[in-house]
Design an enzyme around this catalytic site. Structure first.
Site, PDB file in Angstrom:
ATOM      1  N   ASP A  12       0.837  -1.203   0.000  1.00 62.50           N
ATOM      2  CA  ASP A  12       0.000   0.000   0.000  1.00 62.50           C
ATOM      3  C   ASP A  12       0.875   1.258   0.000  1.00 62.50           C
ATOM      4  OD1 ASP A  12       0.885  -0.171   2.597  1.00 62.50           O
ATOM      5  OD2 ASP A  12      -1.081   0.124   3.522  1.00 62.50           O
ATOM      6  N   SER A  13       2.206   1.066   0.070  1.00 60.86           N
ATOM      7  CA  SER A  13       3.127   2.182  -0.164  1.00 60.86           C
ATOM      8  C   SER A  13       2.890   2.791  -1.539  1.00 60.86           C
ATOM      9  CB  SER A  13       4.581   1.705  -0.041  1.00 60.86           C
ATOM     10  OG  SER A  13       4.794   0.537  -0.805  1.00 60.86           O
ATOM     11  N   ASP A  30      -1.077  -6.229  -0.358  1.00 62.06           N
ATOM     12  CA  ASP A  30      -1.448  -5.600   0.913  1.00 62.06           C
ATOM     13  C   ASP A  30      -2.954  -5.382   1.010  1.00 62.06           C
ATOM     14  OD1 ASP A  30       0.515  -5.102   2.795  1.00 62.06           O
ATOM     15  OD2 ASP A  30       1.148  -3.208   1.890  1.00 62.06           O
ATOM     16  N   LYS A  43      -1.202  -9.506   2.733  1.00 65.32           N
ATOM     17  CA  LYS A  43      -0.472  -9.041   3.920  1.00 65.32           C
ATOM     18  C   LYS A  43      -1.356  -8.063   4.671  1.00 65.32           C
ATOM     19  CE  LYS A  43       3.172  -6.021   3.771  1.00 65.32           C
ATOM     20  NZ  LYS A  43       2.635  -4.895   4.558  1.00 65.32           N
ATOM     21  N   GLU A  70       9.086  -4.422  10.666  1.00 64.14           N
ATOM     22  CA  GLU A  70       9.500  -3.109  10.166  1.00 64.14           C
ATOM     23  C   GLU A  70      10.005  -2.241  11.308  1.00 64.14           C
ATOM     24  OE1 GLU A  70       6.842  -1.124   7.445  1.00 64.14           O
ATOM     25  OE2 GLU A  70       8.030   0.730   7.496  1.00 64.14           O
ATOM     26  N   GLU A 100      -1.535  -5.609   8.499  1.00 62.87           N
ATOM     27  CA  GLU A 100      -0.755  -5.049   9.604  1.00 62.87           C
ATOM     28  C   GLU A 100      -1.416  -5.358  10.949  1.00 62.87           C
ATOM     29  OE1 GLU A 100       0.001  -0.869   8.937  1.00 62.87           O
ATOM     30  OE2 GLU A 100       0.862  -1.243   6.950  1.00 62.87           O
TER      31      GLU A 100
HETATM   32  O1  KIV Z   1       3.502  -1.144   1.703  1.00 68.34           O
HETATM   33  C1  KIV Z   1       4.668  -1.565   1.695  1.00 68.34           C
HETATM   34  O2  KIV Z   1       5.456  -1.255   0.801  1.00 68.34           O
HETATM   35  C2  KIV Z   1       5.086  -2.426   2.791  1.00 68.34           C
HETATM   36  C3  KIV Z   1       6.528  -2.806   2.852  1.00 68.34           C
HETATM   37  C4  KIV Z   1       7.340  -1.637   3.231  1.00 68.34           C
HETATM   38  C5  KIV Z   1       6.760  -3.957   3.748  1.00 68.34           C
HETATM   39  O3  KIV Z   1       4.308  -2.792   3.590  1.00 68.34           O
END
Ligand code: KIV
EC number: 2.1.2.11
Length: 279
Positions: free
Chosen positions: A49-50, A88, A118, A186, A120
């Protein structure tokens, strides 16, 4: 098996089986061309989600939507043959409870072809992780600094120093016991990351953690030098492509203004070329 020797993409069980072996290699990707570049080198590729901050100019990941993740997930899937695709779950798509998480995780996997999601969170997410895994959704957990919680964490700070260490350790055990096949650590102190890696049975994937983790991940635009708004300490720039790209754009702009581009070799003649000759 190493990423370079592989002919087909690993699944969550294969990734889990690499615990304690050759370190797992991973990067984020958001587009097909970038996914193609890393396909032969990474064990898994994360549509993080970055993407919201890196490609869409958002100031945090909180504004990322399911639709954005699906669009970028589909693009990345087109570029992968040998690396596993992990996607994510965006902020707000799973925190209400297991049923909401299942609905959105199933949609992400069905519409992108991702092999896992993934999400959090640690102890507070163990029920949700257990629910998803029991229903066929492999889950990669993400603990330590969880960027979707910056408003409650008070910023992008190191997590797990001093008396916070026990809480991060408890998170690691909770997600592993709930059935996650791996866990991203992280921005946690290196000694804590090493302890977690030694204690949990699933691979730890470090980002700002320790070289002793079972694998590493970086945001691709950070390590290539495309994202220059800021550089976290844990990022190593393997290339400086942002300034190179800007220099190329400046050269193009100057040549257009000087009418030196396009040159003769970039334009077409009046007459059709002879058969077999270049257009
Ligand atoms: O969203 C992302 O890029 C991440 C990584 C930094 C692990 O969660």
């Amino acid at each position: 098996m190493s990423a370079t020797a592989r002919k087909t993409a690993p699944n969550a069980q294969d990734i889990r089986a690499q615990k304690g072996g050759v370190p797992l290699v991973s990067l984020t990707a958001y587009t097909t061309p970038m996914a193609r570049l890393m396909d032969g080198h990474c064990d898994f590729v994360l549509v993080g989600d970055s993407v919201g901050m890196v490609l869409h100019g958002l100031s945090s990941t909180l504004g990322v939507t399911m639709e954005m993740m699906i669009l970028h997930g589909q693009a990345v899937a087109r570029g992968l043959e040998r690396a596993m695709l992990v996607i994510d779950m965006p902020f707000g798509s799973y925190e209400e409870g297991p049923a909401q998480a299942f609905r959105n995780a199933a949609r992400l996997m069905a519409e992108t072809g991702a092999g896992a999601v993934k999400l959090e969170g640690g102890v507070e997410m163990d029920e949700t992780i257990r629910f998803l895994v029991k229903r066929g959704i492999p889950v990669m957990a993400h603990i330590g600094l969880t960027p979707q919680s910056i408003n409650t964490l008070g910023g992008y700070k190191v997590q797990g120093r001093d008396d916070q260490a026990q809480a991060v350790l408890a998170d690691a055990h909770a997600v592993a016991d709930a059935g996650a096949f791996s866990v991203v650590l992280e921005k946690v102190p290196a000694t804590l990351a090493d302890r977690i890696t030694a204690e949990v049975a699933i691979p730890t994937i470090g980002i700002g953690a320790s070289a002793g983790c079972d694998g590493q991940i970086l945001v691709v635009d950070d390590m290539l030098g495309f994202f220059t708004a800021f550089k976290p300490k844990f990022v190593k720039r393997y290339a400086d492509l942002g300034p190179m790209a800007e220099a190329a754009i400046a050269e193009y702009a100057a040549e257009v203004r000087a009418r030196s581009f396009p040159a003769a070799e970039h334009v077409f003649g009046d007459q059709a070329p002879a058969k077999g000759a270049k257009t």
